[in-house]
Design an enzyme around this catalytic site. Sequence first.
Site, short mmCIF file in Angstrom:
data_model
loop_
_atom_site.label_atom_id
_atom_site.label_comp_id
_atom_site.label_asym_id
_atom_site.label_seq_id
_atom_site.Cartn_x
_atom_site.Cartn_y
_atom_site.Cartn_z
N ASP A 85 9.03 2.15 1.78
CA ASP A 85 7.76 3.09 2.02
C ASP A 85 7.73 3.06 3.56
OD1 ASP A 85 5.22 4.25 2.75
OD2 ASP A 85 4.48 3.28 0.89
N LYS A 106 2.77 10.14 8.06
CA LYS A 106 1.85 9.84 9.17
C LYS A 106 2.48 10.13 10.45
CE LYS A 106 -1.15 5.91 7.63
NZ LYS A 106 -0.76 5.05 6.31
N PHE A 157 0.84 -1.17 0.03
CA PHE A 157 -0.05 0.14 -0.09
C PHE A 157 0.93 1.15 -0.05
CE2 PHE A 157 -2.47 3.29 1.90
CZ PHE A 157 -3.60 3.31 0.99
C1 LIG Z 1 -0.78 5.34 4.74
C2 LIG Z 1 0.02 5.08 3.97
C3 LIG Z 1 0.44 5.75 2.75
C4 LIG Z 1 -0.37 6.81 2.44
O1 LIG Z 1 -0.28 7.85 3.24
P1 LIG Z 1 -1.58 9.24 2.96
O2 LIG Z 1 -0.87 10.22 3.91
O3 LIG Z 1 -2.78 8.74 3.33
O4 LIG Z 1 -1.40 9.64 1.73
C5 LIG Z 1 1.40 5.17 1.94
N1 LIG Z 1 2.07 4.43 2.60
C6 LIG Z 1 1.91 3.66 3.51
C7 LIG Z 1 2.93 2.48 3.87
C8 LIG Z 1 0.85 3.81 4.32
O5 LIG Z 1 0.79 3.43 5.41
#
Ligand SMILES: *Cc1c(COP(=O)(O)O)cnc(C)c1O
Length: 399
Positions: A220, A249, A135
Amino acid sequence: MSIPRAVFDSVMVPNYAPSAIIPVRGAGARWFDQAGRDYIDFAGGIAVNTLGHAHPALVAALTEQAGKLWHVSNVLTNEPALKLAQKLVANTFAERVFFCNSGAEANEAAFKLARRMGNLKDPNKNRIVACINGFHGRTLFTVSVGGQPKYAQTFEPLPGNITHVPFNDIAALEAAMGPDVCAFVVEPIQGESGVMPSEKAFLLRARELTTQHDALLIFDEVQTGNGRTGHLYAYQHFGVVPDVLSTAKGLGGGFPIGAMLTTEALAQTLQPGTHGSTYGGNPLGCAVAGAVLDELLKPELQANVHARHLQLVAGLEALQAEFGLWQSVRGLGLLMGAVLVPGQSAGPLVNAALEAGVSLLQAGPEVLRFAPPLTITEAEMAEGLVRLRQALEALREGG
Ligand SMILES: *Cc1c(COP(=O)(O)O)cnc(C)c1O
């Protein structure tokens, strides 16, 4: 006069389905609803409220900056952004930082850097390899790189030349790599799709293969970063250093900010005019994130993450023995998942927990996810576990 939940349906786009309970304030790892009832926060706003609610250091940083300077755009730079970048560089592999406002934007920057690096070397070097069930956000590029087709379907046409391999599958990754690959992107722990940790051997092999094929290794760390695993960033736990790291986050502890970290050499790919964001590096966000990092770097905080991890695991194991609803507990630090036994689904458990005064998350239909503030106290954790037990008892009695 409090606003009822019904208003949501009359004025908001229905892409979310929030609970009837509306939080109005918070303190530490606890928030309060419109009726004044309190909830233990095991969700942390989805791994965002690193320091809990209304942390005095963050309130002070924000209010101090609010009286000074809110916004100047990137036509000018600003002191909070420079200070924050210095702190990130001093405490990570990174030598250069790009600021933005969200995780998706941090990944967008990472993927654009990788594509441009590839394009400048060879017009055919533009394939991105990513993981099934990964994700990376909700923009069109990030849902395309993400490995959950349900998030991209019906939004076609999508950006192309992206290959997906099963997570933790070394042979599949070896087969997918080639000279046309510009980057491999992976979450050190897959968050949204079930709190599934990478195997160290997978990340080590990814490091070798990306180096061998002159491709970037992108981690990520939007969810795993900012102290959540007991290290400032999860790559430090695994001992595998990426070329590019995206985060967001928890970085702002609740104030929107994202960042892409990289090396000095790769940063040269993004010369003036190649990429940007109006709000990126906004003084308010950077002032707050600077205060967040100062707290995260304190040894007491790291020690608390380790101690509360052990407390949470012990509590979840006791509940497992008593109720038999989950079969295993996995994750690192305070990013933990309880993997439900077949036939159980997370939604009703999350709802029952909220009714009992503890907010949790799900990660996919079969995993309960715990991402409390890293500052959660022993007493708050114990109380949350008691309430979770009450929720499970109520569910059992309700049949
Ligand atoms: C939440 C998340 C995103 C997206 O972040 P947003 O601030 O909602 O755009 C991307 N990668 C990972 C691993 C996430 O947990």
